[in-house]
Structures are given as structure tokens and as C-alpha cells.
Design a protein around this motif. Structure first.
Motif, PDB file in Angstrom:
ATOM      1  N   LYS A   1      23.943  56.304  46.945  1.00 28.62           N
ATOM      2  CA  LYS A   1      23.174  55.091  46.635  1.00 28.62           C
ATOM      3  C   LYS A   1      23.272  54.757  45.139  1.00 28.62           C
ATOM      4  O   LYS A   1      23.368  53.574  44.753  1.00 28.62           O
TER       5      LYS A   1
ATOM      6  N   ASP B   1      24.644  51.330  43.746  1.00 25.71           N
ATOM      7  CA  ASP B   1      23.851  50.519  42.806  1.00 25.71           C
ATOM      8  C   ASP B   1      24.690  50.081  41.609  1.00 25.71           C
ATOM      9  O   ASP B   1      24.643  48.918  41.196  1.00 25.71           O
TER      10      ASP B   1
ATOM     11  N   THR C   1      20.960  49.185  37.567  1.00 21.56           N
ATOM     12  CA  THR C   1      20.048  48.307  38.311  1.00 21.56           C
ATOM     13  C   THR C   1      20.807  47.540  39.392  1.00 21.56           C
ATOM     14  O   THR C   1      21.634  46.672  39.100  1.00 21.56           O
ATOM     15  N   ALA C   2      20.527  47.873  40.639  1.00 22.27           N
ATOM     16  CA  ALA C   2      21.294  47.353  41.774  1.00 22.27           C
ATOM     17  C   ALA C   2      21.083  45.861  41.994  1.00 22.27           C
ATOM     18  O   ALA C   2      20.016  45.318  41.697  1.00 22.27           O
TER      19      ALA C   2
ATOM     20  N   ALA D   1      20.808  44.141  45.227  1.00 21.37           N
ATOM     21  CA  ALA D   1      20.668  44.493  46.640  1.00 21.37           C
ATOM     22  C   ALA D   1      21.435  43.540  47.548  1.00 21.37           C
ATOM     23  O   ALA D   1      21.860  43.931  48.650  1.00 21.37           O
TER      24      ALA D   1
END
Length: 574
Positions: A104, A108, A189-190, A192
């Protein structure tokens, strides 16, 4: 500590790094300075199978920052390599601790750099990642895995557009970009909206592709008549192999239930490596209890497979990687020959540390055998570099095999189906997989291989390994086991030398820290530090003609004695 090391540690005590990381470093500073040195004395490097290391804080460890730096650098490189394109990557991960959270983190960082990410919703086999990359037409792929390493390890493998792992020139160019990335430049900082989860649709396509590549018209009765014991050794293959075998029509599949649940602690084995006989103990016990024909075990990320079959005394024996490679390659070549598909524009693949018997098979079927460095990325590179040739199959001694080119890495899923096809057809014909191997020795000569692997951990271990290779280069022996060394190949200098006449020749394979001795009786000895583990490996290959199967015991004893004497002469039996 050296000033450069102090500077590294101090950088990690700045606000760029989270409080938990800083606290762990301060703890090591006061209670375990040796561990602190081990964690920072070098940067993790890309080796044979990507980047692998112990999880923890520091530049020599796998953590969100070292993987974040890799991913930021890869993002920067992708933008340079494909300007103006809508970039796409796919990410998979295995059963290891933190694999899901690290995957993950990687997703991201890619998404924060404006790159569309396909992220598997759960753990998946490494070969499915290679397949998915091409299937989804991505620019790159990442799998979080440390293969068969111990539980404290994890890793980061990068794949390129063709579905194969990074090779020159992309690898060196990407590494250079990564090394220039500052930790405070990593975008964590993803976005989304750019992360898309994938699962069953890709699974179904992967199963269908495997069936198309690795099944060969085995009669229904033969498939149903093969009694299989299978273990995933707590790894990812449980997500694919049962589905593939069931879809192919293998109904007598017996799974080792105690090892079927993915678990990064690998609680039932010392090592989740099917190269180690101990890893298949439970599977072999089940096989004897139910009278199974074949045992198959895979490593955590499902790229390697171990195979055990019944010998002529009806005892279960574990085949080595060279033997399974020979069986599968010979079968594929015969299938291609019968189908009239061999016309001189085909090739099989192998590695410099694998059995020379692959060259004999290639000659017998009039195809080329391309031999590269250790690692399937080099076999995949052959497929990319020679598009005018058809790739049949290839493998290496470390229990890996690749059938066709739908997956561009070693693939225990496809190889499992293939070896079951061979075993089922042999049994239906009154033979066996073991008997087929003996027949190959009768046709092409009896080749026997042995591996000595010495583990040397930490800073001192690395120095010891380096010194061993220096000593062998600077002080080469003249003979081993009473046999003159007739040729030496040094892949670090790209030079080979005919010892008998003193002539030198160029080696065209890329540079690598590998040294090979060829003896006058046809024996071959290779020394190679591992690119992914703190080990140095010595590969021995000996051979002799086999006139009849009745002589196999006597010939095997002679070859065993040769290997034993070579090991003793080199001082490796201590």
C-alpha cells in the motif's frame, strides 16, 4: 562509527522520518550499537532477484522509506522513459509480514506521482504479477516478496513492460535515479482516485492462460488417475494452483492442510524453500499414507517448485531442480517435434550454473540453447531480444521453470500443471516420471549435480565471501580431484582462458561475480556469491555415459565419488 555512518544515522533522526523510526534508532544507539551499524553500513542493493533484506529501520533494511525511495525514483524514471503517456503500474504481494502494508505504501507513492495503480486486493503469486502486467498493458510492475528467505526478510522486485524483471540498460538507469532521490522528496500522500483494486477477473485470465500454455491433451482418465499431494508451504500458490489443477481435470488433489493457510512465520518448516528436503516432510508423509504418485511444494511467492516422485523401488524421492528442468524441457521438445513445430527458429533457456545436459537436449532436437546468468530475468531478456525465435521453455537449477512466454519469470503455477501432465501421461502408459528421467540419462548421458551453499552473515561475512572469490582468482588451482583444469571462465572480467594453450577469449554474457572451472573429464565447478542472500554457492556438475539402465547404480556411485572428492579438494567439506 565512521563519520559517513554517523551522518546516515543523524539524517534518519530528522523530522523527515516518523517518530517510531526515530525512537527505534535511539533505542539501538543505547542498547545495540552493532545492530545499528548493520542497519546503516550500506544501502540495500538490487541483486539477482530484486532487492531483499531484513525488515527494520535503516538504509540496509526493508521499510517504508527505503521502498518509498525506490518507488519515487521509479516514478521519476517512468516519466522520463514514457513522456506524455498515461502511466500504469500493477502491484502484488506475498504472505510475508508487512507485505500488504508495504504494498500500500508503494501504491500510495505511485499514485501521488500521478501514476495509475492496479493493486491486488489480496496476496497473489509472483507469476500472476508478471502475467497481469502484460494483460493490463502496464509500464511496470512491483511484487513485495522475499521468495524463500527467512521470516524476517521482505523484498521489492521490479518488472518492466515485457513482463520480465529489470535488466540492462533499464536497471542501471533506474538505480541511478533512485540513488539521487532525497528522502524528503518522497511523495507519500496517496491519490486514492488512481488506486484500483483487482482480483477475480485477473485470476480467471491467469488460470485460462496457464491452461493454454501448460496442458497437453492428457486424457481425462489419465488426469483423474494421478494422485497428487500438494503443499503451498504457507505461501501464495494456494490462490492459484488448486484452481488450475481442478480446471485441468485433476480430481485426486490432496492438499497438506496444516500448510495451506498463508502465514509469514512459516510455522511448520525451518525454511519455506522446496529446495530443502525438510520443507516437504509433511507432504511426503501424506504421500506415503495415501499412496500418492507425486508430491509438489512451492515457495512463498510461488515461483519455485519442488517435486518428489516414486523411484523404481516405489520410494518417494525428491528431484533436484536440474532434474525437473530436464524432464520438462525434454517433454516440451518432444511435443513440439511431434507437432511439426521445430524448424530451427526455436530456443530453450538455461543458466551458467545449471546442468550442461540442457545443451545436449538442444542439440538432439536441433534447437538453440541460450545460456545466461543466474536469474530468470535473463531468460526473459532472451525472449525480448530475439523476437524472431520462439521460446519453448527454460529453467535453472534453483527449482524454477518457465513454460512459454505468457509469464516472463519462473512460474511454479504453470510448471506444476506441466509436470502433472507428464506424470499423468507416463503413468497411463505404464511408466513413471522417474522412469522418464532414467530414459533421458540413457539417451543423453548421466549428469549429476550438487550444490554447496555457505552462509556468511553481516559485514564480516560479506568480507569473507569477497576474499574467497579474490583468492580463487589470484591463486587458481591447477587440478581438482586429479583432473587438470582445462578452461577457466571469469564473468567478472568477461574473460575466458584455455589453460592448455594459454589462449584467451571474450565472454559475451554480462559481467557478474562468477567463476567457472572446467575439468578435463567434463566436470564443471562454479563459484558464485548469491545476489539475494548472505551466501556463497559452489555448483558441481559431473557426467558419464550410461550404456544400460542396469549400470545406473554403478555409474551413480562413480559420479558421487567424483563430487565428494572435488568438494574435499576445494576444502569445502569442513
Amino acid at each position: 562509527m565512521e563519520p559517513s555512518l554517523v551522518n546516515k544515522v543523524n539524517e534518519w533522526l530528522t523530522p523527515t522520518f516518523d517518530e517510531a523510526t526515530q525512537a527505534a534508532i535511539r533505542e539501538m544507539m543505547t542498547t545495540n550499537p552493532k545492530e545499528l551499524e548493520e542497519s546503516f553500513y550500506k544501502n540495500l542493493e538490487f541483486g539477482t532477484g530484486g532487492m531483499r533484506g531484513i525488515m527494520g529501520v535503516g538504509t540496509n533494511r526493508i521499510n517504508r522509506y527505503t521502498l518509498g525511495k525506490n518507488t519515487q525514483g521509479l516514478s521519476d524514471y517512468l516519466k522520463q522513459a514514457f513522456p506524455g503517456e498515461a502511466l500504469k503500474v500493477v502491484i502484488a504481494y506475498d504472505c510475508r509480514h508487512n507485505s500488504d502494508t508495504l504494498a500500500k505504501v508503494v501504491a500510495d507513492v505511485f499514485s501521488a506521482n500521478g501514476i495509475h495503480v492496479y493493486l491486488f486486493s489480496e496476496l497473489r503469486p509472483t507469476p500472476e504479477l508478471s502475467f497481469a502486467l502484460k494483460h493490463l498493458q502496464c509500464h511496470a510492475g512491483i511484487v513485495l516478496t522475499a521468495s524463500h528467505n527467512p521470516p524476517e526478510y521482505n523484498g521489492y522486485k521490479v518488472y518492466w513492460q515485457d513482463g520480465g524483471q529489470l535488466v540492462p540498460p533499464q536497471d542501471e538507469a533506474i538505480i541511478e535515479v533512485i540513488e539521487n532521490v532525497r528522502y524528503d522528496a518522497i511523495q507519500f500522500t496517496a491519490n486514492a482516485d488512481l488506486i484500483e483494486y483487482i482480483d477475480s477477473a485477473i485470476d480467471e485470465a491467469f488460470v485460462a492462460s496457464t491452461l493454454a500454455n501448460a496442458s497437453f491433451n492428457t486424457p481425462k482418465e489419465a488426469r483423474e488417475g494421478l494422485k497428487i499431494v500438494y503443499t503451498s508451504l504457507h505461501g501464495t500458490s494456494i490462490k492459484a494452483i488448486p484452481a488450475v489443477l481442478t480446471a485441468a481435470g485433476y480430481t485426486d488433489l490432496n492438499i497438506v492442510k496444516e500448510q495451506a493457510e498463508p502465514n509469514g512465520d512459516f510455522p511448520t518448516v525451518k525454511s519455506p524453500n522446496p529446495e530443502e528436503p525438510e520443507a516437504l516432510t509433511m507432504a511426503l508423509q501424506l504421500a506415503d499414507a495415501i499412496g500418492a504418485d507425486i508430491v509438489i511444494g512451492t515457495d512463498p511467492d510461488s515461483d519455485r517448485l519442488g517435486v518428489a516422485v516414486r523411484n523404481t523401488q516405489n520410494e518417494m524421492v525428491l528431484l533436484n531442480g536440474n532434474q525437473t528442468m530436464i524432464i520438462m524441457t525434454a517433454y516440451l521438445l518432444e511435443q513440439w517435434k511431434r507437432a511439426g513445430k521445430i524448424n530451427g527458429k526455436q530456443f530453450i533457456g538455461s543458466t551458467i550454473v545449471s546442468t550442461p545436459m540442457m545443451l545436449e537436449l538442444a542439440s538432439a532436437y536441433q534447437v538453440e540453447c541460450k545460456v545466461g546468468l543466474t536469474g530468470f530475468k535473463w531468460i526473459a531478456k532472451f525472449i525480448k531480444d530475439f523476437p524472431e525465435l520462439q521460446f519453448i521453455g527454460g529453467g535453472e537449477e534453483s527449482f524454477g521453470y518457465m513454460v512459454g512466454d505468457a509469464v516472463r519469470d519462473k512460474d511454479a503455477v504453470g510448471a506444476t500443471l506441466l509436470v502433472c501432465e507428464i506424470a499423468a501421461q507416463a503413468k497411463a502408459a505404464g511408466s513413471s516420471l522417474f522412469q522418464e528421467l532414467l530414459n533421458l540419462y540413457l539417451d543423453h548421458g548421466y549428469y549429476k549435480e550438487h550444490l554447496i551453499s555457505l552462509t556468511k552473515k553481516g559485514i564480516s561475512g560479506l568480507q569473507e565471501i569477497n576474499q574467497m572469490m579474490i583468492d580463487m582468482r589470484q591463486n587458481p588451482v591447477a587440478e581438482i580431484n586429479g583432473q587438470r583444469i582445462v578452461c577457466i571462465e571469469d564473468y567478472q572480467t568477461s574473460k575466458g582462458r584455455d589453460v592448455l594453450n594459454g589462449s584467451e577469449f571474450e565472454l559475451t554474457i554480462p559481467k557478474s561475480n562468477v567463476l567457472i572451472y572446467y575439468l578435463e573429464d567434463g566436470s564443471k565447478i562454479c563459484a558464485r556469491p548469491s545476489g539475494t542472500e548472505p551466501k556463497i554457492k559452489f555448483y558441481f556438475s559431473v557426467n558419464a555415459p550410461l550404456a544400460s539402465l542396469e549400470e545406473i547404480g554403478a555409474v551413480e556411485a562413480i559420479l558421487d565419488e567424483k563430487i565428494k572428492n572435488c568438494i574435499a579438494d576445494m576444502g569445502l567439506d569442513a
